[in-house]
Design a protein around this motif. Sequence first.
Motif, mmCIF file in Angstrom:
data_model
loop_
_atom_site.group_PDB
_atom_site.id
_atom_site.type_symbol
_atom_site.label_atom_id
_atom_site.label_comp_id
_atom_site.label_asym_id
_atom_site.label_seq_id
_atom_site.Cartn_x
_atom_site.Cartn_y
_atom_site.Cartn_z
ATOM 1 N N PRO A 21 27.374 74.717 3.773
ATOM 2 C CA PRO A 21 25.796 74.967 3.089
ATOM 3 C C PRO A 21 25.928 76.183 2.134
ATOM 4 O O PRO A 21 26.744 77.208 2.292
ATOM 5 C CB PRO A 21 24.908 75.046 4.254
ATOM 6 C CG PRO A 21 25.826 75.627 5.503
ATOM 7 C CD PRO A 21 27.357 75.194 5.084
ATOM 8 N N ARG A 22 25.174 75.939 1.218
ATOM 9 C CA ARG A 22 25.158 77.250 0.200
ATOM 10 C C ARG A 22 24.025 78.378 0.660
ATOM 11 O O ARG A 22 23.334 78.136 1.518
ATOM 12 C CB ARG A 22 24.596 76.519 -1.017
ATOM 13 C CG ARG A 22 25.435 75.310 -1.410
ATOM 14 C CD ARG A 22 26.895 75.555 -1.653
ATOM 15 N NE ARG A 22 26.942 76.888 -2.777
ATOM 16 C CZ ARG A 22 26.990 76.689 -3.896
ATOM 17 N NH1 ARG A 22 27.140 75.547 -4.287
ATOM 18 N NH2 ARG A 22 27.361 77.884 -4.407
ATOM 19 N N TRP A 23 24.059 79.279 -0.215
ATOM 20 C CA TRP A 23 23.294 80.506 -0.009
ATOM 21 C C TRP A 23 21.818 80.373 0.436
ATOM 22 O O TRP A 23 21.508 80.331 1.429
ATOM 23 C CB TRP A 23 23.509 81.243 -1.421
ATOM 24 C CG TRP A 23 23.569 82.351 -1.364
ATOM 25 C CD1 TRP A 23 23.815 83.338 -0.281
ATOM 26 C CD2 TRP A 23 23.378 83.347 -2.434
ATOM 27 N NE1 TRP A 23 23.685 84.659 -0.596
ATOM 28 C CE2 TRP A 23 23.443 84.676 -2.113
ATOM 29 C CE3 TRP A 23 22.810 83.342 -3.724
ATOM 30 C CZ2 TRP A 23 23.296 85.660 -2.763
ATOM 31 C CZ3 TRP A 23 22.617 84.318 -4.587
ATOM 32 C CH2 TRP A 23 22.768 85.617 -4.247
ATOM 33 N N ALA A 52 21.077 68.029 -5.974
ATOM 34 C CA ALA A 52 20.833 69.434 -5.958
ATOM 35 C C ALA A 52 20.025 69.793 -4.822
ATOM 36 O O ALA A 52 19.772 70.882 -4.427
ATOM 37 C CB ALA A 52 20.483 69.881 -7.228
ATOM 38 N N SER A 76 25.959 85.831 5.093
ATOM 39 C CA SER A 76 26.087 86.026 3.740
ATOM 40 C C SER A 76 24.711 86.445 3.386
ATOM 41 O O SER A 76 23.457 86.341 4.018
ATOM 42 C CB SER A 76 26.267 84.547 2.953
ATOM 43 O OG SER A 76 25.218 83.593 3.191
ATOM 44 N N PRO A 77 24.825 87.660 2.497
ATOM 45 C CA PRO A 77 23.591 88.210 2.013
ATOM 46 C C PRO A 77 22.414 87.414 1.572
ATOM 47 O O PRO A 77 22.612 86.195 1.223
ATOM 48 C CB PRO A 77 24.052 88.987 0.773
ATOM 49 C CG PRO A 77 25.135 88.605 0.373
ATOM 50 C CD PRO A 77 25.991 87.855 1.531
ATOM 51 N N SER A 114 28.040 70.982 0.250
ATOM 52 C CA SER A 114 28.486 71.823 -0.661
ATOM 53 C C SER A 114 27.602 71.524 -2.012
ATOM 54 O O SER A 114 27.436 72.342 -3.031
ATOM 55 C CB SER A 114 29.831 71.803 -1.217
ATOM 56 O OG SER A 114 30.159 70.385 -1.157
ATOM 57 N N ASN A 115 27.142 70.301 -2.274
ATOM 58 C CA ASN A 115 26.480 69.947 -3.366
ATOM 59 C C ASN A 115 25.074 70.491 -3.206
ATOM 60 O O ASN A 115 24.303 70.361 -4.313
ATOM 61 C CB ASN A 115 26.338 68.459 -3.518
ATOM 62 C CG ASN A 115 27.742 68.052 -4.319
ATOM 63 O OD1 ASN A 115 28.514 68.897 -4.529
ATOM 64 N ND2 ASN A 115 27.830 66.877 -4.400
ATOM 65 N N LEU A 173 32.939 76.521 6.988
ATOM 66 C CA LEU A 173 33.162 76.911 5.769
ATOM 67 C C LEU A 173 33.522 75.754 4.974
ATOM 68 O O LEU A 173 32.840 75.729 3.457
ATOM 69 C CB LEU A 173 34.090 77.906 5.396
ATOM 70 C CG LEU A 173 34.321 78.640 4.325
ATOM 71 C CD1 LEU A 173 32.883 79.680 3.904
ATOM 72 C CD2 LEU A 173 35.503 79.595 4.189
ATOM 73 N N SER A 174 34.351 74.777 5.288
ATOM 74 C CA SER A 174 34.464 73.817 4.698
ATOM 75 C C SER A 174 34.818 72.087 5.400
ATOM 76 O O SER A 174 34.665 72.381 6.625
ATOM 77 C CB SER A 174 35.875 73.826 3.861
ATOM 78 O OG SER A 174 36.896 74.042 4.665
ATOM 79 N N MET A 197 22.033 72.507 -3.340
ATOM 80 C CA MET A 197 21.334 73.994 -3.802
ATOM 81 C C MET A 197 20.282 74.430 -2.978
ATOM 82 O O MET A 197 20.025 75.714 -2.986
ATOM 83 C CB MET A 197 21.105 73.788 -5.363
ATOM 84 C CG MET A 197 22.124 73.642 -6.279
ATOM 85 S SD MET A 197 23.347 74.922 -5.742
ATOM 86 C CE MET A 197 24.615 73.825 -5.166
ATOM 87 N N ASN A 198 19.481 73.660 -2.527
ATOM 88 C CA ASN A 198 18.378 74.071 -1.880
ATOM 89 C C ASN A 198 17.786 72.917 -1.125
ATOM 90 O O ASN A 198 17.977 71.947 -1.378
ATOM 91 C CB ASN A 198 17.157 74.301 -2.846
ATOM 92 C CG ASN A 198 16.461 75.768 -2.686
ATOM 93 O OD1 ASN A 198 16.181 75.877 -1.333
ATOM 94 N ND2 ASN A 198 16.158 76.481 -3.856
ATOM 95 N N ILE A 199 16.876 73.222 -0.015
ATOM 96 C CA ILE A 199 16.312 72.421 1.014
ATOM 97 C C ILE A 199 14.779 72.905 1.144
ATOM 98 O O ILE A 199 14.505 73.951 0.965
ATOM 99 C CB ILE A 199 17.224 72.390 2.209
ATOM 100 C CG1 ILE A 199 16.696 71.253 3.134
ATOM 101 C CG2 ILE A 199 17.092 73.805 2.892
ATOM 102 C CD1 ILE A 199 17.701 71.037 4.098
ATOM 103 N N LYS A 219 17.491 79.206 4.037
ATOM 104 C CA LYS A 219 16.287 78.410 4.555
ATOM 105 C C LYS A 219 16.310 77.967 6.073
ATOM 106 O O LYS A 219 15.354 77.955 6.697
ATOM 107 C CB LYS A 219 16.089 77.265 3.560
ATOM 108 C CG LYS A 219 15.555 77.576 2.417
ATOM 109 C CD LYS A 219 14.236 77.279 1.943
ATOM 110 C CE LYS A 219 13.984 78.027 0.600
ATOM 111 N NZ LYS A 219 13.932 77.001 -0.523
ATOM 112 N N LEU A 230 29.796 82.843 6.153
ATOM 113 C CA LEU A 230 28.685 81.784 5.481
ATOM 114 C C LEU A 230 27.402 82.084 6.379
ATOM 115 O O LEU A 230 26.312 82.444 5.586
ATOM 116 C CB LEU A 230 29.116 80.555 6.148
ATOM 117 C CG LEU A 230 28.383 79.244 5.123
ATOM 118 C CD1 LEU A 230 29.062 79.425 3.698
ATOM 119 C CD2 LEU A 230 29.105 78.058 5.832
#
Lengths: 664, 664
Positions: A620-622, A547, A36-37, A588-589, A644-645, A591-593, A627, A33
């Motif tokens: 946390p997402r990509w 999101a 991640s790229p 997980s929900n 991861l979870s 998308m951005n911060i 960020k 995580l």
Amino acid sequence: MGSLPTESLSVEEHQQQQVEMDDTSRTERARWLLNSPDPPSIWHELAGSIREAFFPRNKLSSSSRVKQTWRRSAFSFLRGLFPILNWGRNYKASKFKSDLMAGLTLASLSIPQSIGYANLAKLDPQYGLYTSVIPPLIYALMGSSREIAIGPVAVVSMLLSALMQNVQDPAADPVAYRKLVFTVTFFAGVFQSVFGLFRLGFLVDFLSHAAIVGFMAGAAIVIGLQQLKGLLGISHFTNKTDVVSVLGSVFSSLHHSYWYPLNFVLGCSFLIFLLIARFIGRRNKKLFWLPAIAPLLSVILSTLIVYLTKADKHGVKIVKHIKGGLNPSSAHQLQLTGPHLGQTAKIGLISAVVALTEAIAVGRSFASIKGYHLDGNKEMVAMGFMNIAGSLTSCYVATGSFSRTAVNFSAGCQTVVSNIVMAITVLLSLELFTSLLYYTPIAILASIILSALPGLIDINEAINIYKVDKLDFLACIGAFLGVLFASVEIGLLAAVTISFAKILLNAVRPGIELQGRLPRTDTYGDISQFPMAIKTPGILTIRINSALFCFANANFIRERIMRWVTEEQDELEETTKRTIQAVIIDMSNLMNIDTSGILVLEELHKKLASNGIELVMASPRWQVIHKLKSAKLLDRIGKGCVYLSVAEAMEACLASKFAALSNC
Amino acid sequence: MGSLPTESLSVEEHQQQQVEMDDTSRTERARWLLNSPDPPSIWHELAGSIREAFFPRNKLSSSSRVKQTWRRSAFSFLRGLFPILNWGRNYKASKFKSDLMAGLTLASLSIPQSIGYANLAKLDPQYGLYTSVIPPLIYALMGSSREIAIGPVAVVSMLLSALMQNVQDPAADPVAYRKLVFTVTFFAGVFQSVFGLFRLGFLVDFLSHAAIVGFMAGAAIVIGLQQLKGLLGISHFTNKTDVVSVLGSVFSSLHHSYWYPLNFVLGCSFLIFLLIARFIGRRNKKLFWLPAIAPLLSVILSTLIVYLTKADKHGVKIVKHIKGGLNPSSAHQLQLTGPHLGQTAKIGLISAVVALTEAIAVGRSFASIKGYHLDGNKEMVAMGFMNIAGSLTSCYVATGSFSRTAVNFSAGCQTVVSNIVMAITVLLSLELFTSLLYYTPIAILASIILSALPGLIDINEAINIYKVDKLDFLACIGAFLGVLFASVEIGLLAAVTISFAKILLNAVRPGIELQGRLPRTDTYGDISQFPMAIKTPGILTIRINSALFCFANANFIRERIMRWVTEEQDELEETTKRTIQAVIIDMSNLMNIDTSGILVLEELHKKLASNGIELVMASPRWQVIHKLKSAKLLDRIGKGCVYLSVAEAMEACLASKFAALSNC
């Protein structure tokens, strides 16, 4: 798998090793995580969307990966622009037979409707007929829907006259009014093709399904009320479209006897005939042609009646002279300079969007019945070019008609050739038969329009919307009441505003929930959704259901989390005298911060840390990870707090708890 | 666990049983989802939020669950409104000593700043001093921040004069201008207290952190440029605030020699002194008092110089008469009727929001340093009442000042008593010393304002925002440039518009991703985020990354899913000659779905089913399940297509695949 060495270990040592192994893989997975790229940068995404707008991916080339020569790609571009090049080569005589029948049926409905809608748009009857000639021909070359029937439609005609009246009174100067209508048509075409070329099709989506249902119903009622003028033969009628003004105008005319009962008798008789035909057609699908030719039949019959009884001498209003012949050029009539430019462009934009909304809704619903795909952007380009061509040849805004498309479909059309047949038939009648329409009573046109309106009012769908989504229904009823009691523009504005307010409300007041583990799984769920979910004492699991974690909701989220923490703390202290150990935030929900969100996250961390509570982030997402890294927040909080979870975060928290307990 | 009976079974039978057991529990778990209780209806939620607005939950009563008598609850209500009743009982002499010192330091900074800011607001100097008396006293009773220093601030003063000039020219009729300023102050107070009482605190969040950074920097530069008037002693100066007008005005004055160099020399010398003091204070935290008293020192010194050298006879502009004494009443001056009511209310709203934004940002940052919680809604009520009281006692809009709060904090204030000390000191000087300020040069006031501005420009934060979030930076730079080159209103509007456009963009173009299983877990992740994720051939796992599946993005989502399906289909056909078997849509991110979304989902189902592809939904949420049920979509698609998680959906798909294979 490597069971030999463990056998020499004691059970405790084995467990210990197991825990360590779990730990290693957990941190390894967390590293997936953390390392991640980087997500594509905003410039990259911008460039990508611009590339996609101008050089849309060719499905053929991407799937079969054939290296295309220049000539091939030019041809495939042309085929994209003119789908007729694709299907035209396989067009067979058998298909033409179906299309011919469908086209003739369509024409018989189209001619009276076009005259009626021209009347609705406050134009002379021939302009409605013109609009049923050139636009269908252009669409036949460029469009990809096989069933859609192109021509003037009720809602756009009403919209045009309602909006244009504020700019130029059609009664005072019909020529100037007509010029402005052509200009609006030109702008509508330009906007439509620009939407299509720049792949801005999503703009049409801004009118939500619910809003369209409400708007159409309101527009139908408004159009119906306006037909009272023709049906009653009233001379002095209001220019406004709202219910109050129209009814006021009708009552004052009735009161002062400015109306002619014969019109009403004639109109109502044929309206009843049309409605019966419509009813029979709906009951028995094989008799679909009955409602389709009933309007033409009514026109012929009523014209004969008026001609024979000389009813026009007794107050029955008639169409009188219709100028025949081919569409005259109107290129020199476009008003691309002058004081009304801004207003005509605005009206063009509104008509463009409303026309596209109707056409795409119609096209898609029939395409999905026949099981083929309709590319919204290509359709927009076709509609745009057909309206630009229309504006140069004395047509006003054309689009796909609900009622005629249904007739076309029932009549068994195979391709867009039925539109060509229809256009040629209309053209022939323009050349040959217009003088026959001299005695056609206007009341008949009103009853033809009235008979087409019930199809626009979908009460079942409105009830359905109410059942499913109350806010959607609010947009629906807002559009309906806006059109009915204020004006067309206000109705549209109300619908769009309510729809977007819903999206913003969702961002400002996002869901945030306490989670518990579902029994016998590693899945965590909302404790109010799943009453069987199990909470772990001392560890709060919170999911942010938005999101975006942004300026509009960051403080709300912080306060909600802090409230839950204090409540849980109080409860724990009362029952077990223990304290909260960790708060796991399930990201997980997200998308951005944004920077406000990051500030709040840091504040939360500080506040919790000062109470000895650990802040742990799960999945946390990509973009969020990226960020957090670029804001250097992870360096300050520590990278160990990312898992991861939720399940792995929970395991880690429990493991450290046991470690702390065993150290005591 | 029941291992006895299975031992008599063969291995295959055992596996068979295992599969069946898994199946049962899978469907059982799916039933948890399908039979989850109905989410609270919209009416219920509405009622809840109204209840919360008017009867906010009392933390004390909810946590310790004490049955309160009427008197107790009245007292707790009063304590909520006047926090001074809480901490006042434990107030000690030692705390007062700290507060006294802090209050005196604060007053020494407050007096010159208040006079300067009144000048910025185009009011007579005493109104700035009045604003440093009543509002701090009211805040001391009602506010809960311990460090915040209340009084006039630069940005709000500039905002007021910039906006009010369009309504009433202060030079033409100072009395009418002043009346309108009091009216605006009254409206600002009313709006602030309404925001607080109705718990509308989130409205203040609409100015994002990034927008505030940009706006403050722009405002600081605009304020700085306006000080050139005082610093150069220019008589004719523009009323506009944008850079171009102000610089134009300055150059034309310099060109025509409408300025007095002595003002400039005096102002610049003291500006350098103030900046050096500021620099020393920042380097050495113990010398915090140096920048705090430097302004007062400058005023005293410069006044002496002018008095002794009679410089006012040589073009040095001086303050002249300041009316002393206690705040006079201004209740009868409020213009609550008349032609400017709408405009003053609008300006009141803008000032209310800007003032609250600054105060809450200041209050929160210091509260988080000291580790206590600040309730935004209560703060708003306190600010509102203090401004309403201010508007009745000749004050203009007061709020928490960045620079003075920092001084108050450094001076070691313990409670809001330092504000009381400050207010009394200012009151005493109003009574006793105003005549001493007759000879104070205006250039000194300009240099005091100028020296406070660098604190408003936070370049590091702007760079940080750029690094973290490009769209946030756009809002920041939009606010900055809007304030600088257009006007204060346009700057604010640009910031809010860009911020909201970001939210809408996110809803219109949501993320949607192909997922793969992460090795050695049951977790599924985005294949671009996790390159190690494993895709299952023939089964597409797609996650919709949006909180809403609604009109604005439903078509986009449908088209993206269909594109992926065709791409995957082409690839599969090329490599293995097999077809896609199922599409799993991970709905865990979807908070809600509207009628447009449901339509699209049904269309997707039909289209996929016609190609023999199964549509499977994984972990739909509460509201989504409820909507799917009430739209009867689940009845049409079949309830078997819903699973608790992607992993379980995948297992079910694979199991049915194997079943199909073994049946062959």
